[in-house]
Design a protein around this motif. Structure first.
Motif, PDB file in Angstrom:
ATOM      1  N   GLN A   3     -11.559  -3.213  -5.048  1.00  0.00           N
ATOM      2  CA  GLN A   3     -10.714  -2.113  -5.519  1.00  0.00           C
ATOM      3  C   GLN A   3     -10.884  -1.916  -7.025  1.00  0.00           C
ATOM      4  O   GLN A   3     -10.993  -0.794  -7.510  1.00  0.00           O
ATOM      5  CB  GLN A   3      -9.244  -2.405  -5.203  1.00  0.00           C
ATOM      6  N   LYS A  50     -18.787  -3.308   1.155  1.00  0.00           N
ATOM      7  CA  LYS A  50     -17.362  -3.043   0.905  1.00  0.00           C
ATOM      8  C   LYS A  50     -17.200  -1.995  -0.199  1.00  0.00           C
ATOM      9  O   LYS A  50     -16.350  -1.114  -0.112  1.00  0.00           O
ATOM     10  CB  LYS A  50     -16.649  -4.327   0.475  1.00  0.00           C
ATOM     11  N   PRO A  63      -9.098  -7.154  -3.737  1.00  0.00           N
ATOM     12  CA  PRO A  63      -8.757  -6.686  -5.084  1.00  0.00           C
ATOM     13  C   PRO A  63      -9.982  -6.493  -5.979  1.00  0.00           C
ATOM     14  O   PRO A  63     -10.029  -5.570  -6.795  1.00  0.00           O
ATOM     15  CB  PRO A  63      -7.867  -7.789  -5.648  1.00  0.00           C
ATOM     16  N   GLU A  64     -10.991  -7.350  -5.833  1.00  0.00           N
ATOM     17  CA  GLU A  64     -12.169  -7.193  -6.689  1.00  0.00           C
ATOM     18  C   GLU A  64     -12.932  -5.917  -6.375  1.00  0.00           C
ATOM     19  O   GLU A  64     -13.426  -5.244  -7.284  1.00  0.00           O
ATOM     20  CB  GLU A  64     -13.080  -8.414  -6.549  1.00  0.00           C
ATOM     21  N   PHE A  79       0.819   4.015  -2.727  1.00  0.00           N
ATOM     22  CA  PHE A  79       0.573   5.360  -2.229  1.00  0.00           C
ATOM     23  C   PHE A  79       1.512   6.360  -2.901  1.00  0.00           C
ATOM     24  O   PHE A  79       1.155   7.500  -3.158  1.00  0.00           O
ATOM     25  CB  PHE A  79       0.810   5.327  -0.709  1.00  0.00           C
ATOM     26  N   GLU A  99       0.829  -1.208   0.000  1.00  0.00           N
ATOM     27  CA  GLU A  99       0.000   0.000   0.000  1.00  0.00           C
ATOM     28  C   GLU A  99       0.862   1.256   0.000  1.00  0.00           C
ATOM     29  O   GLU A  99       0.527   2.241  -0.634  1.00  0.00           O
ATOM     30  CB  GLU A  99      -0.944   0.019   1.204  1.00  0.00           C
ATOM     31  N   TYR A 103      -4.685   5.584   2.058  1.00  0.00           N
ATOM     32  CA  TYR A 103      -4.647   4.140   2.254  1.00  0.00           C
ATOM     33  C   TYR A 103      -6.068   3.585   2.198  1.00  0.00           C
ATOM     34  O   TYR A 103      -6.903   3.962   3.016  1.00  0.00           O
ATOM     35  CB  TYR A 103      -4.019   3.807   3.611  1.00  0.00           C
ATOM     36  N   PRO A 104      -6.342   2.729   1.233  1.00  0.00           N
ATOM     37  CA  PRO A 104      -7.709   2.221   1.104  1.00  0.00           C
ATOM     38  C   PRO A 104      -8.100   1.374   2.308  1.00  0.00           C
ATOM     39  O   PRO A 104      -7.314   0.575   2.795  1.00  0.00           O
ATOM     40  CB  PRO A 104      -7.659   1.371  -0.169  1.00  0.00           C
ATOM     41  N   VAL A 105      -9.349   1.556   2.776  1.00  0.00           N
ATOM     42  CA  VAL A 105      -9.793   0.765   3.919  1.00  0.00           C
ATOM     43  C   VAL A 105     -10.253  -0.627   3.497  1.00  0.00           C
ATOM     44  O   VAL A 105     -10.520  -1.477   4.329  1.00  0.00           O
ATOM     45  CB  VAL A 105     -10.945   1.453   4.692  1.00  0.00           C
ATOM     46  N   GLN A 106     -10.360  -0.840   2.192  1.00  0.00           N
ATOM     47  CA  GLN A 106     -10.711  -2.168   1.699  1.00  0.00           C
ATOM     48  C   GLN A 106      -9.585  -2.676   0.815  1.00  0.00           C
ATOM     49  O   GLN A 106      -9.191  -2.001  -0.130  1.00  0.00           O
ATOM     50  CB  GLN A 106     -12.016  -2.126   0.882  1.00  0.00           C
ATOM     51  N   ARG A 107      -9.106  -3.870   1.107  1.00  0.00           N
ATOM     52  CA  ARG A 107      -7.983  -4.370   0.300  1.00  0.00           C
ATOM     53  C   ARG A 107      -8.391  -5.499  -0.622  1.00  0.00           C
ATOM     54  O   ARG A 107      -7.574  -6.048  -1.329  1.00  0.00           O
ATOM     55  CB  ARG A 107      -6.848  -4.807   1.219  1.00  0.00           C
ATOM     56  N   GLN A 141      -5.127   3.254  10.743  1.00  0.00           N
ATOM     57  CA  GLN A 141      -5.329   4.545  10.090  1.00  0.00           C
ATOM     58  C   GLN A 141      -5.837   5.613  11.063  1.00  0.00           C
ATOM     59  O   GLN A 141      -5.479   6.776  10.937  1.00  0.00           O
ATOM     60  CB  GLN A 141      -6.293   4.412   8.899  1.00  0.00           C
ATOM     61  N   ILE A 185      -6.983  -2.400   9.813  1.00  0.00           N
ATOM     62  CA  ILE A 185      -6.693  -1.255   8.943  1.00  0.00           C
ATOM     63  C   ILE A 185      -7.279   0.017   9.539  1.00  0.00           C
ATOM     64  O   ILE A 185      -6.615   1.049   9.600  1.00  0.00           O
ATOM     65  CB  ILE A 185      -7.267  -1.478   7.529  1.00  0.00           C
ATOM     66  N   LEU A 186      -8.522  -0.068  10.008  1.00  0.00           N
ATOM     67  CA  LEU A 186      -9.169   1.124  10.570  1.00  0.00           C
ATOM     68  C   LEU A 186      -8.385   1.666  11.758  1.00  0.00           C
ATOM     69  O   LEU A 186      -8.115   2.859  11.841  1.00  0.00           O
ATOM     70  CB  LEU A 186     -10.607   0.811  10.992  1.00  0.00           C
ATOM     71  N   GLU A 195      -6.585 -15.190  -9.069  1.00  0.00           N
ATOM     72  CA  GLU A 195      -5.699 -14.023  -9.111  1.00  0.00           C
ATOM     73  C   GLU A 195      -4.244 -14.460  -9.153  1.00  0.00           C
ATOM     74  O   GLU A 195      -3.416 -13.869  -9.830  1.00  0.00           O
ATOM     75  CB  GLU A 195      -5.886 -13.165  -7.865  1.00  0.00           C
ATOM     76  N   GLN A 217      -8.820  -8.229   9.437  1.00  0.00           N
ATOM     77  CA  GLN A 217      -8.016  -7.277   8.687  1.00  0.00           C
ATOM     78  C   GLN A 217      -8.698  -5.913   8.557  1.00  0.00           C
ATOM     79  O   GLN A 217      -8.059  -4.879   8.754  1.00  0.00           O
ATOM     80  CB  GLN A 217      -7.696  -7.837   7.299  1.00  0.00           C
TER      81      GLN A 217
END
Ligand SMILES: [Zn+2]
Lengths: 465, 373
Positions: free
Chosen positions: B147, B118, B144-145, A50, A46, B138-142, A245, A241-242, A67, A237
């Protein structure tokens, strides 16, 4: 780096990742970065995104099968490839990597390589072979803290020939050091509460127990004027993250965390780091307090010590030791079953125990009397860890300057005497007191929505009339 | 009693002691097997499907142990438990002072609503940062779909982004201001992230409202499912509607074995014949037929239960006001257990939900005070 193998010992957050990003732009080459912790890897990806770089990918177990397949097919188009050590050993990964032009091989948290280090990762031992398979690219080993012995280990296992060494001092003059000796658990909690209320934030309190971090965070969040949340690997997760941040944007005053917190966090203005439990080693301690004061302003490390605290850690270490019976059962099962999880459950091993036994099974499978051999190896390891503990205990109990004690452990020269040094050299807590009012604003949902969308309230009213 | 205990008690109440504890665990954790889905539909508990996707067996067992310890659950035999009189009363008291989630639609929405949420979180964060002229965050959702989806919408809206931002804001405000919005909008809005304003975690909401984390989770989910239902109105909420229109409900595919059975049924083989040919137990084939009936709405059960018997069973169920197969069997002794289950399932699929007066009374116990905080 001038195309030469390098071992770099840099404090976390001092732009470690720039070490490999910058050279990549100069040479238009691909960089492979081995990183042991999934959350850390995500954070680094990230951070690179960024900065505007899109050609970056993280190959780890989070990646869905589809993926992963797509990523492997297009691997040569990525500039930065992050990978976990387990993944690196997969055959399809080796094949995909052979289509790439890896000019720089980066091993992050390289101290995990050393069996003598507190964070030993058996997967890391195969990295030397992998480096060879990649055609011996220039190698950069990054670590935040490592003793001379561990650094020697890193060079040997990664086949680094007479590498450059960039060693930054473990001594951080802008961090004052203090230890509080307490006699009961209750007293310790009260002491912590007093510090939380009065010392400058943002700050981190490190615990060795998730449960205690959760409980005290929620209690003190209610009973003090500060905003506090807990953070550990047990959280999902999204929530991690929250919290991370919120901390970075100064919406939280304190984080009560386990050692899972901090590695990927770039925050300059952390003022105080408190240890509620004794860290497992000097390396871990120095790394954790090193998260304070990256902006160069004065900061504070406090360790709360209850006599016999080291006993808890020692007991945990003993729990880590598999019994002879478990080792010999493992030997039998290992030869007939490949299902690791099943072995773990049937013999009643912890994840760490299983990982270690698995490693010895792979490495020394031909040894005669394997069970005893492994038992001995593990005993040696535990002894090493205990001596790490003792080093840590000495830091707490010694009557000399604490800064001097730290530099001694890392074979560095004596530190220059300074003001605001440590509690033995004498300093007052006043300069570290909090003089800011905690921002205790709770937005209503309407306020929050209009702030987020940058709409003023009157948009609403004009529309309604 | 924690909120989790109370919700599980509601599930036990719906299952009427007919099913094992594990059946309830599979239901709330969302295990996609035909047995779980059958159970859900048969007992009108499908709205509770996957409402606790992350619950561990340990947590579940602890909750059951608490309920048993308080004598709210009575053990019928080794596997089965039912709600006691005390349990019934405790439940009524509990939901007189706690919010009851009337809008949960677990089976219908579980996967789509989660993706929609999401997307909403990440799109909002992106639009907010754009509005404040910040293009690095920084995205709060990671995922990939998610995003990828947000990126494509962002590009599609192009220079019209400010207009869309404004419309999304208005739609969300309207939605949360709706008279029938079931709860405090905080459970949704405070979790959202914008420029330099990071959303609250479930734990933090729990602290703020002084309620337990399970209550936060269910009240959030309840509001989310309400929202998901509302935004199906494309005229009223065009932007929010467009954020989920590509998400089609994944149809439950028959298990391979049931599919084989269906082929034989279509060739007019009887249950016994199919069991012989496939070398399976008769009861297994019957389970397949139940599954087929549940999943394929056009499948007729007339070949297994005469029309008049269907009526008889259905009336018995209505009269008893429950679906306890044994009691129905006493009233319609000629019918087999299989036939009774089949009728209940086929009627259930048409009504989509069993009318449970019990749930409605619980819902109306919600006082205004509870609703607002
Ligand atoms: Zn000193």
């Amino acid at each position: 780096m001038a195309g030469k193998d390098t071992v770099a010992m840099l404090p976390t957050g001092s732009g470690k990742s720039l070490c490999y990003q910058f050279p990549s732009y100069l040479t238009q080459s691909q960089v492979l970065i081995v990183s042991p912790l999934l959350s850390l890897m995500q954070d680094q990806v990230e951070q690179i995104k960024f900065r505007g770089e899109k050609k970056v990918i993280a190959l780890n177990s989070f990646l869905a099968f589809k993926e992963r397949k797509r990523a492997l097919k297009n691997l040569r188009y990525y500039r930065f490839i992050f990978i976990s050590p387990e993944m690196l050993n997969l055959p399809e990964m080796k094949e995909a990597l052979s289509s790439c032009r890896i000019n720089l091989f980066v091993v992050d948290e390289a101290h995990c390589i050393s069996q003598w280090g507190p964070d030993f990762r058996p997967d890391y031992l195969t990295l030397g072979k992998i480096k060879e398979d990649l055609g011996n690219p220039v190698t950069l080993a990054l670590t935040a803290t490592a003793t001379v012995k561990i650094r020697a280990d890193i060079c040997q296992i990664l086949n680094m020939d007479n590498p450059n060494e960039w060693i930054y001092s473990v001594n951080r003059p802008n961090i004052a050091l203090r230890v509080d000796q307490l006699s009961t658990f209750k007293e310790k909690v009260l002491k912590l509460k007093g510090y939380i209320e009065s010392l400058a934030s943002p700050g981190i309190v490190y615990f060795s127990s998730k449960k205690l971090a959760d409980e005290l965070a929620s209690e003190m969040n209610q009973t003090t004027s500060k905003k506090i949340s807990s953070y550990h690997a047990g959280l999902e997760q999204d929530q991690r993250i929250l919290i991370q941040q919120q901390f970075i944007t100064d919406q939280l005053d304190w984080i009560f965390a386990t050692s899972a917190f901090g590695m990927g966090v770039n925050k300059e203005n952390i003022r105080t780091v408190i240890h509620f439990h004794l860290p497992s080693s000097m390396e871990a301690f120095v790394q954790e307090i090193g998260r304070a004061g990256r902006d160069g302003n004065k900061s504070l490390s406090i360790l709360l010590y209850l006599s016999k605290d080291e006993q808890i850690t020692t007991n945990l270490l003993e729990l880590e030791r598999p019994s002879i019976r478990q080792i010999s059962e493992f030997e039998k099962m290992y030869n007939t079953s490949s299902d690791l999880k099943k072995i773990e459950e049937q013999i009643g091993l912890s994840e760490v125990q299983n990982r270690v036994l698995h490693y010895y099974a792979k490495k020394d499978s031909l040894k005669k009397n394997w069970v005893n051999h492994v038992d001995q190896q593990i005993s040696t390891r535990i002894l090493e860890k205990k001596s790490k503990m003792i080093q840590m205990t000495e830091y707490v109990t010694a009557d000399v300057c604490r800064r001097q004690k730290i530099t001694q452990c890392f074979d560095e020269d004596q530190p220059v005497p300074q003001l605001l040094c440590c509690d033995h050299c004498g300093f007052a807590l006043d300069p570290f007191k909090d003089n800011q009012e905690s921002l205790n604003t709770h937005l209503t949902w309407q306020e929050r929505l209009s702030t987020i969308f940058k709409e003023s309230e009157n948009v609403r009213s004009t529309k309604n009339t | 009693m924690t909120y989790l205990d109370a919700i599980l008690l509601v599930c036990f109440r719906l299952f009427n002691g007919d099913r094992s504890r594990s059946a309830i665990f599979h239901l709330v954790s969302g295990k996609k097997t035909s047995q779980t889905i059958q159970d859900g539909h048969l007992y009108g508990a499908q709205d509770f499907f996957q409402i606790f996707p992350d619950i561990t067996r340990e947590t579940f067992d602890l909750s059951c142990a608490r309920l048993a310890h308080s004598n709210y659950l009575l053990q019928l035999d080794e596997q089965r438990w039912n709600v006691s009189k005390e349990g019934e009363n405790a439940l009524k008291d509990y939901f007189n002072s706690h919010h009851f989630p009337n809008h949960l639609k677990g089976w219908l929405y579980h996967d789509r609503a989660a993706v929609f949420w999401k997307r909403l979180l990440l799109l909002t964060q992106s639009l907010s940062n754009y509005a404040y002229r910040e293009n690095r965050f920084y995205p709060v959702q990671r995922d990939p779909e998610v995003q990828h989806w947000v990126k494509s919408v962002f590009l599609k809206w192009g220079n019209d982004r400010n207009n869309y931002t404004n419309r999304l804001f208005l739609e969300l405000t309207d939605l949360c201001s709706e008279e029938k919005f079931p709860d405090h909008p905080d459970f949704i809005i405070q979790q959202m992230t914008g420029y330099q304003l990071i959303g609250m975690t479930a734990n933090q909401l729990a602290g703020y409202f002084s309620i337990d984390i399970w209550e936060v989770h269910i009240r959030f989910l309840n509001s989310l499912h309400f929202i998901f239902n509302e935004i199906q109105n494309q005229n009223k909420y065009p932007i929010l509607y467009s954020m989920q229109e590509d998400l089609t409900q994944k149809e439950f595919v028959l298990t391979v074995s049931s599919e084989k059975t269906l082929i034989y049924i279509n060739q007019a083989y009887s249950v016994e014949q199919i069991a012989r040919i496939r070398n399976l137990k008769k009861s297994t084939i019957e389970d397949h037929i139940i599954e087929i009936t549940l999943m394929i709405h056009s499948f007729s059960i007339d070949r297994y239960v005469h029309h008049s018997m269907q009526e008889e069973i259905w009336q018995a169920a209505a009269q008893l006001n429950n679906k306890r197969i044994k009691e129905i069997k006493e009233m319609v002794p000629d019918a087999s257990f299989f036939q009774i289950r089949l009728v209940l399932v086929s009627k259930g699929r048409m009504e989509s939900k069993w009318k449970i007066p019990y749930l409605n009374t619980l819902g109306s116990g919600l006082s205004e005070m509870v609703k607002k905080k």
